[in-house]
Enzyme design. Sequence first.
Site, PDB file in Angstrom:
ATOM      1  N   CYS B 322      19.437  47.537  18.940  1.00  0.00           N
ATOM      2  CA  CYS B 322      19.941  46.407  19.728  1.00  0.00           C
ATOM      3  C   CYS B 322      19.205  45.133  19.372  1.00  0.00           C
ATOM      4  CB  CYS B 322      19.742  46.669  21.213  1.00  0.00           C
ATOM      5  SG  CYS B 322      21.181  47.365  21.997  1.00  0.00           S
ATOM      6  N   CYS B 474      11.577  38.883   7.635  1.00  0.00           N
ATOM      7  CA  CYS B 474      12.713  39.091   8.538  1.00  0.00           C
ATOM      8  C   CYS B 474      12.180  38.866   9.945  1.00  0.00           C
ATOM      9  CB  CYS B 474      13.317  40.486   8.350  1.00  0.00           C
ATOM     10  SG  CYS B 474      12.206  41.823   8.809  1.00  0.00           S
TER      11      CYS B 474
END
Lengths: 85, 516
Positions: B322, B474
Amino acid sequence: MTRSVRVLLFATAREAVGAASVDWEVPASGSTVRALLAGLVEEHPQLEPILKGSRLACNGVYVRGRRARIGPGDEIAIHPPYSGG
Amino acid sequence: MGKGGSNIDRPKEEGPTMSKVQVKVPTPLRSFTGGTSIAEAEGSTVGEVLRALVTEYHALEKHLFGAGGQLRNFVTVYLNDEDVRYLRRDATPVRSGDVLSIVPSIAGGSPAEAVRGAGRPVPLVGLAEGDEELGPPLTRDQMRRYSRHLLLPEVGVRGQRKLRASKVLLVGAGGLGAPAALYLAGAGVGEIGLVDFDRVEVSNLQRQVLYGTHDIGRPKLEAARDRLNDLNPDVVVRIHEQHLTSENALDILRPYDVILDGTDNFPTRYLVNDATVLLGKPNVYGSIYRFEGQASVFDARRGPCYRCLYPEPPPPGLVPSCAEGGVLGVLPGLVGTIQATETVKLLLGIGESLIGRLVLFDALALRFRELRLRKNPDCVICGTHPTQTGLIDYPAFCGVAAEDTTPAGAKPPQMTPEALAARLAAEDPPMVIDVRNPSEWEIAHLPGATLIPLPDLPQRVTELARARELVLYCHTGRRSAQGAQLLVELGFTHVSNLAGGIEAWAQKVDPTMPRY
């Protein structure tokens, strides 16, 4: 007369292909799920790892294995697992 | 071309030749076959074979056939690996060498009829009907509180007392568990157990409606208990502030009537599934991904389990969590309330449950689809001959402990945020590559960075100079580690990975940078 099957794509498969569904032409004499997937992977290589863990459904019923025969007008759905909560 | 599986794996035309077929007899029926687990019978169709079988074993007849001679609704028969209900039922042709499997159905009632909604409602959870089991009569306050339930003949006073005598365990008090817990508490479920170990974070509040801004930083289960007790002081809230593991899962689940799976990771889903199969409890399943959701009720006693759907967890890294993938806030509200609805129906023994059906929801198209789901006779935990008899701890890979999936030895070096800051300020700075998604780039990115989302990296590798020093980043350092690994494999020699990603950069170097 339709000559194609409709492939419904869900979750990560949808993202890999960039569309929620694609129409895929098959011979009037029919084809197999395996051949369909091989064709899809050729066009969308990023689909390959996703297919390994995915469940497939043919006309709203899960199919086991990849030998299932498909023909024009069939609807094949690709359901990758997901686990969000 | 027929609907369903009629065209699957079966030749279209077959003559009415007699074929010799093996019939697998499940354990509960072996007392009628003299202990035989695999019998042989002849016929040209499934119906003929089964009739030949009961000619040999008379005692089986009433278990397989109704008074009118038709195959009973609740008898599930597989021809090889296809449920004959989705082929041509009794009339499905058979060939020599085929294997018919009779899949056991549970004792009492006719659950398969309930699955299809054909017969009268069958209590699926089996709360005892005796008045003493339902506890004392409803109080005057409870009559008023639950009056909108009492007015429904399907619930009524008796149903409300059933709810009050029921115990439901929610595994995960996040996006799915939050709305489910609220509605189950409102409905007057007597005891609600919660398994979770997180604290409330501000980014939870976009979807986890159980918590408020004042709860940020508190343990979720403490905040949940306060909110649920405020909503309904009748409800006993039991908190299990721990990870579910193979060690504790059976003990935690055992006291509850229904388990609601609202977890956010695969290892826990497989634990919940396997434990509910072993304990013989219904598992009310929900799962979400960005704009899509799935829900079902798995009850191995009368239908498929989660492993019948997905036998094994996917390999690490294939499915974003998620946190990486994002999720529409209202989506878990929809799926979690479907789970709460199914739970209440199970407890009351009313309606047509989702057993044997998987509901798929697509918020973008606003479309519900439904798939018929069959028990897999070869399922390792709930099949005819289960090989898995205990619980398995799969390595955690969605979220926290996901870090390391790269092979040791060839790992690209890590660079700390401080080191990168110094390198960027020096002469001949490295090229910084952001491998996140464009939506994450829009929230924040490092100055001077180039956006190349990880899925595009293989195609865009030509844009990168091999001689130049490259630093990939990232959100938290996991995806960029994969990217850096890929570049190393492609022959890049000056590649490193920003340790802890842009999140660490925001903490260590630039506190003004938005975090997400």
